[in-house]
Design an enzyme around this catalytic site. Structure first.
Site, PDB file in Angstrom:
ATOM      1  N   GLU A  73     -42.546  33.029  -6.303  1.00  0.00           N
ATOM      2  CA  GLU A  73     -41.833  34.298  -6.311  1.00  0.00           C
ATOM      3  C   GLU A  73     -42.306  35.256  -7.410  1.00  0.00           C
ATOM      4  O   GLU A  73     -42.466  36.450  -7.171  1.00  0.00           O
ATOM      5  CB  GLU A  73     -40.324  34.062  -6.437  1.00  0.00           C
ATOM      6  CG  GLU A  73     -39.666  33.517  -5.189  1.00  0.00           C
ATOM      7  CD  GLU A  73     -39.767  32.009  -5.065  1.00  0.00           C
ATOM      8  OE1 GLU A  73     -40.400  31.376  -5.961  1.00  0.00           O
ATOM      9  OE2 GLU A  73     -39.229  31.435  -4.097  1.00  0.00           O
ATOM     10  N   PHE A  99     -33.312  33.719  -5.547  1.00  0.00           N
ATOM     11  CA  PHE A  99     -34.598  33.519  -6.196  1.00  0.00           C
ATOM     12  C   PHE A  99     -35.069  34.757  -6.961  1.00  0.00           C
ATOM     13  O   PHE A  99     -36.184  34.767  -7.512  1.00  0.00           O
ATOM     14  CB  PHE A  99     -35.651  33.106  -5.168  1.00  0.00           C
ATOM     15  CG  PHE A  99     -35.353  31.778  -4.507  1.00  0.00           C
ATOM     16  CD1 PHE A  99     -34.566  30.838  -5.138  1.00  0.00           C
ATOM     17  CD2 PHE A  99     -35.851  31.490  -3.243  1.00  0.00           C
ATOM     18  CE1 PHE A  99     -34.283  29.616  -4.533  1.00  0.00           C
ATOM     19  CE2 PHE A  99     -35.580  30.280  -2.626  1.00  0.00           C
ATOM     20  CZ  PHE A  99     -34.790  29.337  -3.279  1.00  0.00           C
ATOM     21  N   ARG A 182     -26.996  37.088   5.441  1.00  0.00           N
ATOM     22  CA  ARG A 182     -27.419  36.062   6.403  1.00  0.00           C
ATOM     23  C   ARG A 182     -26.547  36.123   7.644  1.00  0.00           C
ATOM     24  O   ARG A 182     -27.016  35.961   8.764  1.00  0.00           O
ATOM     25  CB  ARG A 182     -27.300  34.675   5.773  1.00  0.00           C
ATOM     26  CG  ARG A 182     -27.494  33.521   6.763  1.00  0.00           C
ATOM     27  CD  ARG A 182     -27.121  32.198   6.100  1.00  0.00           C
ATOM     28  NE  ARG A 182     -27.307  31.072   6.997  1.00  0.00           N
ATOM     29  CZ  ARG A 182     -26.385  30.607   7.821  1.00  0.00           C
ATOM     30  NH1 ARG A 182     -25.202  31.210   7.880  1.00  0.00           N
ATOM     31  NH2 ARG A 182     -26.621  29.562   8.586  1.00  0.00           N
TER      32      ARG A 182
END
Length: 458
Positions: A73, A99, A182
């Site tokens: 990342e 993240f 999501r």
């Protein structure tokens, strides 16, 4: 192309997750922004960050504009920053919102350097599904909002997602984080271009409101519904969607007063994240409904299996029986184990039949590749649950095929399977001839505990 006037760009896509809306908007943008260039940190299917009509960039294909950044990342963010400094392409990157911790130093640099990098950050709150507390980005809204010169845009539905992309694409010196859900969210009446001002009145009463209700993202639906319930009790409310604080702060005092009148001191903010920062909007007389900590496992008990690998191995040791016998003998009281492994095995069979790669739409991510007569399984799952650990068994199922000669299993540090692999290795090293070579674990002999014959019969 004038996206602001493009009706298709602002089209209501229905009740879908904002990450899915983002994917639809991205396809539209890709058609009119030829130098758009980007990808994900190995999460493109989950982040919905692939430009479907574009090829992948590689040493063989320098004309591609989709990128496999891999599970790195920070490096991904640094590369995007470098591309933005160089110019010529408009970079975007993607990953799970949690993240952003790994990306932080790179995000801070682009904000200080005035680089308009676009970050697609999905799975934005406690609604992340099976992954559990480790993947719930409770404090991350506060973290990104604290960055100077950084737009944090958390849309509540399809049209606000279009506004988020428009903001990101038209920004010249400010990076943008698209904070996306999501789970599916309903399309709310009244959303749209008003979101370009960062906060706007979505639903209002007649006259001066008694209370101001404000929220971002998925929680806007909650205050939208609360409006009617309060009206039924004689309370006049105003619903304010606040997808981007930074854009709202850039508005003039007159506009801010029209949205949040100083005379209305009864205020309530709702967000599935830390309350840090909301106090400036609710004031001394207001209140905040937020998340003080991640939800524990009980939030997803219906999808979490409690059987551990250690228990299964102990049972096999004590009885001298193999795993399939364990499954059959415990099916009545532990049917979830059987159901999951049936699903895993189905995917494995498809991989064998194809003779190439296969990806399973399982809880967690299971990637299976057959090279010659060896199997390679990558397991990236959702915390300390049996379903994650089932991915370890998927590997064992593969290499126990009669003609298999070996294989490799690789797991990510965030995967619950990681904690299990060492115990599997020790057991197999003692009993069945495993060898441990760092992060990859190579099989020298078949996993006899499972039994090739029983597996093939399945």
């Amino acid at each position: 192309v004038d996206l602001l006037a493009d009706e298709d760009f602002w089209k209501d896509e229905g009740d879908i997750a904002t990450r899915a809306t983002s994917e639809k908007v991205l396809q539209k943008v890709a058609k009119v922004v030829p130098n758009l260039f980007g990808g994900s940190a190995d999460l493109a299917p989950s982040n919905k960050s692939l430009m479907k009509d574009r090829e992948y960039y590689s040493k063989e294909n320098a004309t591609g504009s989709n990128v496999h950044f891999g599970i790195r990342e920070f490096a991904m963010t640094a590369m995007a920053n470098g591309m933005a400094v160089h110019g010529g392409v408009r970079p975007y990157i993607a990953g799970f919102y949690v993240f952003a911790d790994y990306m932080k130093a790179g995000l801070r640099m682009e904000s200080l350097m005035g680089l308009p990098v676009i970050s697609i950050l999905t799975h934005d709150s406690i609604g992340v599904g099976e992954d559990g507390p480790t993947h719930q980005p409770i404090e991350h809204m506060a973290m990104l909002r604290s960055l100077p010169n950084y737009n944090v845009f958390r849309p509540c539905d399809t049209r606000e997602t279009a506004a988020a992309w428009y903001t990101a694409l038209t920004s010249k010196t400010t990076p943008t984080g698209l904070i996306l859900s999501r789970q599916n969210l309903p399309a709310l009446e009244g959303t749209g271009k008003g979101a370009l001002k960062g906060a706007y009145v979505l639903k209002d009463c007649e006259g001066t409101p008694d209370v101001l209700l404000m929220a971002s993202g998925s929680e806007v639906e909650l205050i939208y519904k609360a409006f009617d319930e309060l009206a039924a009790k004689g309370v006049k409310a105003r619903v304010i969607s606040m997808p981007c604080w930074e854009l709202y702060e850039a508005q003039d005092a007159e506009y801010k007063e029209s949205v949040m009148p100083k005379a209305v001191r009864a205020r309530l903010a709702v967000e599935a994240a830390s309350d840090f920062g909301w106090h400036k909007y609710v004031g001394m007389d207001g209140d905040i409904i937020c998340m003080e900590s991640p939800l524990e496992g009980e939030a997803n008990d219906d999808i979490y299996e409690k059987t551990t690998l250690t228990e299964i191995l102990n049972w096999c040791n004590a009885t001298g029986k193999n795993f399939w016998e364990y499954v059959e003998e415990t099916e009545g009281k532990d049917s979830g184990v059987w159901e999951h492994l049936e699903l895993v095995w189905k995917v494995m069979q498809e991989a064998v039949e194809r003779g190439i790669e296969a990806e399973g739409a399982l809880p967690g991510h299971l990637h299976i590749r057959r090279k010659a007569m060896s199997y390679h399984v990558r397991a990236f799952g959702q915390g300390d649950t049996f379903k994650t650990r089932g991915l370890v068994f998927a590997f064992a199922l593969a290499v126990s095929e009669e003609n298999a000669c070996g294989g490799t299993i690789v797991t990510a540090p965030t995967c619950g399977a990681c904690a299990v692999v060492p115990s599997v290795l020790k057991y197999m090293q003692d009993k069945k001839g495993f060898s441990d070579s760092g992060r990859s674990n190579k099989v020298k002999r078949f996993f006899e505990t499972l039994g090739p014959r029983q597996v093939n019969n399945r």
